[in-house]
Design an enzyme around this catalytic site. Sequence first.
Site, PDB file in Angstrom:
ATOM      1  N   GLU A 144      15.677  -6.302  -3.969  1.00 41.01           N
ATOM      2  CA  GLU A 144      15.042  -6.868  -5.262  1.00 41.01           C
ATOM      3  C   GLU A 144      15.526  -6.120  -6.402  1.00 41.01           C
ATOM      4  OE1 GLU A 144      14.431  -9.940  -4.878  1.00 41.01           O
ATOM      5  OE2 GLU A 144      13.868 -10.310  -6.972  1.00 41.01           O
ATOM      6  N   GLY A 179       0.817  -1.353  -0.021  1.00 38.39           N
ATOM      7  CA  GLY A 179      -0.077   0.013  -0.085  1.00 38.39           C
ATOM      8  C   GLY A 179       0.821   1.214   0.122  1.00 38.39           C
ATOM      9  N   TYR A 180       1.373   1.683  -1.105  1.00 38.51           N
ATOM     10  CA  TYR A 180       2.333   2.907  -1.204  1.00 38.51           C
ATOM     11  C   TYR A 180       1.385   4.039  -2.166  1.00 38.51           C
ATOM     12  CZ  TYR A 180       6.453   0.085  -0.321  1.00 38.51           C
ATOM     13  OH  TYR A 180       7.232  -0.653   0.418  1.00 38.51           O
ATOM     14  N   SER A 181       0.978   3.511  -3.193  1.00 47.29           N
ATOM     15  CA  SER A 181       0.223   4.637  -4.128  1.00 47.29           C
ATOM     16  C   SER A 181      -0.980   4.972  -3.593  1.00 47.29           C
ATOM     17  CB  SER A 181      -0.008   4.177  -5.458  1.00 47.29           C
ATOM     18  OG  SER A 181       1.312   3.766  -5.979  1.00 47.29           O
TER      19      SER A 181
HETATM   20  C1  FAD Z   1      -0.542  -2.613 -13.047  1.00 43.14           C
HETATM   21  C2  FAD Z   1      -0.182  -1.868 -11.955  1.00 43.14           C
HETATM   22  C3  FAD Z   1       0.035  -2.368 -10.585  1.00 43.14           C
HETATM   23  C4  FAD Z   1       0.511  -1.691  -9.615  1.00 43.14           C
HETATM   24  N1  FAD Z   1       0.532  -1.868  -8.100  1.00 43.14           N
HETATM   25  C5  FAD Z   1       0.880  -1.275  -7.284  1.00 43.14           C
HETATM   26  C6  FAD Z   1       0.983  -1.762  -6.073  1.00 43.14           C
HETATM   27  O1  FAD Z   1       0.977  -2.909  -5.729  1.00 43.14           O
HETATM   28  N2  FAD Z   1       1.117  -1.024  -4.917  1.00 43.14           N
HETATM   29  C7  FAD Z   1       1.172   0.332  -4.936  1.00 43.14           C
HETATM   30  O2  FAD Z   1       1.285   1.364  -4.072  1.00 43.14           O
HETATM   31  N3  FAD Z   1       1.045   0.932  -6.295  1.00 43.14           N
HETATM   32  C8  FAD Z   1       0.891   0.144  -7.450  1.00 43.14           C
HETATM   33  N4  FAD Z   1       0.655   0.690  -8.819  1.00 43.14           N
HETATM   34  C9  FAD Z   1       0.709   2.359  -8.649  1.00 43.14           C
HETATM   35  C10 FAD Z   1       1.893   2.814  -9.619  1.00 43.14           C
HETATM   36  O3  FAD Z   1       3.094   2.565  -8.724  1.00 43.14           O
HETATM   37  C11 FAD Z   1       1.804   4.206  -9.823  1.00 43.14           C
HETATM   38  O4  FAD Z   1       0.694   4.236 -10.808  1.00 43.14           O
HETATM   39  C12 FAD Z   1       3.038   4.778 -10.572  1.00 43.14           C
HETATM   40  O5  FAD Z   1       3.882   4.776  -9.609  1.00 43.14           O
HETATM   41  C13 FAD Z   1       2.495   6.065 -11.202  1.00 43.14           C
HETATM   42  O6  FAD Z   1       1.872   6.817 -10.362  1.00 43.14           O
HETATM   43  P1  FAD Z   1       0.557   7.703 -10.565  1.00 43.14           P
HETATM   44  O7  FAD Z   1      -0.511   6.561 -11.003  1.00 43.14           O
HETATM   45  O8  FAD Z   1       0.044   8.385  -9.407  1.00 43.14           O
HETATM   46  O9  FAD Z   1       0.803   8.455 -11.924  1.00 43.14           O
HETATM   47  P2  FAD Z   1       1.485  10.184 -11.613  1.00 43.14           P
HETATM   48  O10 FAD Z   1       2.653  10.092 -10.760  1.00 43.14           O
HETATM   49  O11 FAD Z   1       0.196  11.096 -11.631  1.00 43.14           O
HETATM   50  O12 FAD Z   1       1.962  10.140 -13.219  1.00 43.14           O
HETATM   51  C14 FAD Z   1       1.178  10.639 -14.403  1.00 43.14           C
HETATM   52  C15 FAD Z   1       2.149  11.163 -15.583  1.00 43.14           C
HETATM   53  O13 FAD Z   1       3.169  12.154 -15.104  1.00 43.14           O
HETATM   54  C16 FAD Z   1       4.245  11.552 -15.392  1.00 43.14           C
HETATM   55  N5  FAD Z   1       5.224  12.450 -14.111  1.00 43.14           N
HETATM   56  C17 FAD Z   1       4.922  12.290 -13.007  1.00 43.14           C
HETATM   57  N6  FAD Z   1       5.981  12.934 -12.351  1.00 43.14           N
HETATM   58  C18 FAD Z   1       6.670  13.273 -13.119  1.00 43.14           C
HETATM   59  C19 FAD Z   1       8.104  13.854 -13.275  1.00 43.14           C
HETATM   60  N7  FAD Z   1       8.636  14.323 -11.923  1.00 43.14           N
HETATM   61  N8  FAD Z   1       8.775  13.890 -14.381  1.00 43.14           N
HETATM   62  C20 FAD Z   1       8.226  13.638 -15.509  1.00 43.14           C
HETATM   63  N9  FAD Z   1       7.094  12.905 -15.598  1.00 43.14           N
HETATM   64  C21 FAD Z   1       6.401  12.806 -14.591  1.00 43.14           C
HETATM   65  C22 FAD Z   1       4.430  10.055 -15.218  1.00 43.14           C
HETATM   66  O14 FAD Z   1       5.204   9.611 -15.982  1.00 43.14           O
HETATM   67  C23 FAD Z   1       2.901   9.720 -15.921  1.00 43.14           C
HETATM   68  O15 FAD Z   1       3.125   9.731 -17.387  1.00 43.14           O
HETATM   69  C24 FAD Z   1       0.511  -0.049  -9.643  1.00 43.14           C
HETATM   70  C25 FAD Z   1       0.175   0.489 -10.970  1.00 43.14           C
HETATM   71  C26 FAD Z   1      -0.227  -0.276 -12.112  1.00 43.14           C
HETATM   72  C27 FAD Z   1      -0.482   0.377 -13.356  1.00 43.14           C
END
Ligand code: FAD
Length: 386
Positions: free
Chosen positions: A239, A121-123
């Site tokens: 990892e 539970g991070y995001s």
């Molecule tokens: C299949 C899947 C499984 C997942 N499993 C987990 C899980 O088990 N646990 C968990 O905690 N999360 C999980 N996630 C979440 C995942 O870690 C996040 O979706 C991811 O880190 C992106 O964050 P966000 O969705 O908030 O997008 P945002 O951070 O809002 O990004 C939106 C867009 O903006 C761009 N962007 C954002 N910041 C910057 C920057 N500084 N510079 C340039 N571009 C930028 C990104 O590249 C992207 O294109 C999962 C996601 C998916 C799709």
Amino acid sequence: MDFDYTAEENAFREEVRRFIDDNLPPKKERDKNFLATWLEKVRAKGWVGFSWPKEFGGSAGGLIEQTILREEMALAKAPPLGTSMMGLAWVGPGIMEYGTEEQKRKFIPDILDSKVTWCTGYSEPNHGSDLAAIQCKAELHGDNYIVNGQKIWTTGAPWSQWIILLTRTQFDVASKHDGITCLLVPMDAPGVEVRPIENMAGDKHFAEIFFTDVEVPVEHRLGAEGDGWKVTVSALANERSSIGEVTQMFAKLENLKELVKSTKKQGKPAHEDPGVRRKVAQFEMKIAAMKYNGLRYLTKQIKGEPLSSETSVNKLHRASLEIEMDDFAVELTGQAGLQLRGGEDAVDGGTWSKSALNWPNVVIGGGTPNIQRNIIAERLLGMPKD
Ligand SMILES: Cc1cc2nc3c(=O)[nH]c(=O)nc-3n(C[C@H](O)[C@H](O)[C@H](O)COP(=O)(O)OP(=O)(O)OC[C@H]3O[C@@H](n4cnc5c(N)ncnc54)[C@H](O)[C@@H]3O)c2cc1C
């Protein structure tokens, strides 16, 4: 770089291959008890938590042997070595490093014995890439933290028994990396509500989770209060060798080659088409580049140097390569290739179309391509931030 294996390492590879030959029947011959038996057997071999210290039930195995084990398992398309991927990858290592003696006793054996599945539970709805900005709140009242907030995209949440949860225990902080606390929470605790999210391939692998006045005893805090960022960064670093991933890509390439052999293009076997052959050769070269990159990280780890940002290169490379391979397979097989599992003419049981629709798994999960590019630019190439 020395690419040769020692006699002991080759003997270990033979041992793994023999085990696979003796214990991994073809898919069609596996009955409903197969997975449980397989998990018991690999556990008895000491191959679950292979690199973990013996005092925690691991085998203290070396990095090269671990790589060999993963390679052979991936090439044989064997089932996983445990049911809790996240438990084995970062929750277990995090608990071994930061957990109390009681936490180690309580959680580690169940991860190794595949008795408990963990999710992460991070995001949060507004904090994914910028993870340290999380807002899910935990307030200490007596001996319990009271948790309120929301997580999202939590893979495995619909079936996991425990979650490693990042919360904010302090809001007026100098740096957003301060004031974060890591809690270990049972998914059936009162106030935890899991709402599965269906992805475009029709799977419900991840979920949003709502926490309303969830009581978490202090003894379920991992690390000190406010140290959650440190705990997370260090657990994830355990990892970070991407060799296992590369082997999965080689296994995928083998499947693609089989597909090419069994498919016709304009009335002729597709593997006779020069364009198809060129494409498959390009995939192979790109995967080989990933492999040698991975070996560079492995060499660093063997020398005892910590890995940091290098793995972003393969993560970025893999994301685009997987999409290219899935799209190529779907295109090659025409209309039937678009059918998902259960479709009358679905190719390879709909594996390729499903994988093509599941592209966010490898592209977004674990950090988006833009974030990997930022890491490579700033930390590896030393480019300025602005
Ligand atoms: C299949 C899947 C499984 C997942 N499993 C987990 C899980 O088990 N646990 C968990 O905690 N999360 C999980 N996630 C979440 C995942 O870690 C996040 O979706 C991811 O880190 C992106 O964050 P966000 O969705 O908030 O997008 P945002 O951070 O809002 O990004 C939106 C867009 O903006 C761009 N962007 C954002 N910041 C910057 C920057 N500084 N510079 C340039 N571009 C930028 C990104 O590249 C992207 O294109 C999962 C996601 C998916 C799709």
